[in-house]
Structures are given as C-alpha cells and as structure tokens.
Design an enzyme around this catalytic site. Structure first.
Site, PDB file in Angstrom:
ATOM      1  N   VAL A  65     -78.662  38.021   8.468  1.00 13.71           N
ATOM      2  CA  VAL A  65     -78.545  36.928   9.700  1.00 13.71           C
ATOM      3  C   VAL A  65     -77.490  36.298   9.756  1.00 13.71           C
ATOM      4  O   VAL A  65     -76.771  36.106   8.557  1.00 13.71           O
ATOM      5  CB  VAL A  65     -79.353  36.416   9.514  1.00 13.71           C
ATOM      6  N   CYS A  66     -76.263  35.616  10.560  1.00 13.69           N
ATOM      7  CA  CYS A  66     -75.433  34.823  10.459  1.00 13.69           C
ATOM      8  C   CYS A  66     -76.149  33.362  10.953  1.00 13.69           C
ATOM      9  O   CYS A  66     -77.108  33.154  12.029  1.00 13.69           O
ATOM     10  CB  CYS A  66     -74.972  35.195  10.850  1.00 13.69           C
ATOM     11  N   SER A  67     -76.297  32.459  10.450  1.00 22.73           N
ATOM     12  CA  SER A  67     -76.357  31.070  10.854  1.00 22.73           C
ATOM     13  C   SER A  67     -76.120  30.104  10.561  1.00 22.73           C
ATOM     14  O   SER A  67     -75.842  29.531   9.936  1.00 22.73           O
ATOM     15  CB  SER A  67     -78.375  30.886  10.068  1.00 22.73           C
TER      16      SER A  67
END
Length: 162
Positions: free
Chosen positions: A92-94
C-alpha cells in the site's frame, strides 16, 4: 532501554489505560512467551455508513527497533479491494507514512480507519478499484461488500514508506 523501546512501552501503557471501543492493539507474543514490542496485532472497525461497516480489519504493525523516524510497516493476511492496496502483494502506498512517531498507536488506528473510507486516488496501486471508486461508487461499494461478505473480516496490508 533505547528510545524506540521506551516509546512503545509508553504507547502500550497508554493503550491499556484507555482503549477505544471496537479497536484492539497488542504486541505479539514470541514463541518463548515474551512480548515483541516492535510488532503489534491490531484490529480496526470498518467506518460507519460505508460498505466496510460491521467488519473488522486486522493489521500487523512493525516498528523499527532502533530509530523512531523509520516508517512503519503494516501487513495484511489477505487481499482487499481498495485503490491503494495492490491485489498482487498487499503493498500500500499511503499519505499516512509520516504519522509515526508524532502520533501514537491510537491515532494510527483512527487514521487507518479513515484511510479505508477515503482512498488516495492520486496514488493508485489497484487500477480496477480506483476506476470503480472514481467512476461508479455504487459498484465499488458492492465489490467491497462482496469481498468481505463471507467471513465478515477483511485483512489489509499497508506498508508506509518515506
């Protein structure tokens, strides 16, 4: 005791004194029975009035052992349908990557709950989920509900990078 250990022990104490209803966060237990203060198992309730409502999201959060400024690593146990979560490997890119150490465990979990409801459509890892989220929210919501409809629990993975 190093600063990371000190901070995590303090976070554990704060959590045990005032855990928010519906959430859980605990260091994992090593095989020998000791606690691994650097790896936590956490549960976050799905946000109300969303397709996630009534579901529990289970996370494993890992903290660097020596440096408070090293980003968190958060893993999942299974796939989830979300624009910012890769269906292939759970990556996940957050924008939550900078939340630690300024915020504690409680704020991290509240932010994860918000992240489930409000994906970042500028940082897409799952094109199908992003396309549905932007173009057909009803169908997106249906997919999220159907993904989790059988077991009532959804396991997500988040890896925060700087």
């Amino acid at each position: 005791m190093n600063p990371v250990t000190e901070r995590l022990m303090d976070e554990r104490k704060k959590w045990r004194l005032d855990p928010p209803n519906g959430y859980s966060a605990n260091p994992i237990q090593n095989i020998d029975g000791s606690l691994n203060i650097f790896k936590w198992e956490c549960e976050v309730p799905g946000p109300r009035k969303t397709p996630c409502e009534g579901k529990t999201y289970k996370f494993t959060i890992e903290f660097d052992k020596t440096n408070l400024r090293i980003p968190l690593i958060i893993y999942c146990k299974s796939k989830c349908f979300h624009p910012n979560i890769s269906q292939h490997d759970g990556y996940v890119c957050s924008s939550l990557k900078d939340i630690w150490p300024e915020c504690g465990i409680k704020q991290i979990l509240f932010s994860l709950q918000s992240f489930l409801e409000y994906p970042n459509v500028e940082s897409v890892l799952n094109n199908e989920a992003a396309s549905l989220y932007k173009g057909n929210r009803e169908k997106y919501n249906e997919r999220v509900q159907n993904l989790n409809g059988e077991n009532k629990r959804m396991y997500c993975a988040l890896i925060f990078e700087k």
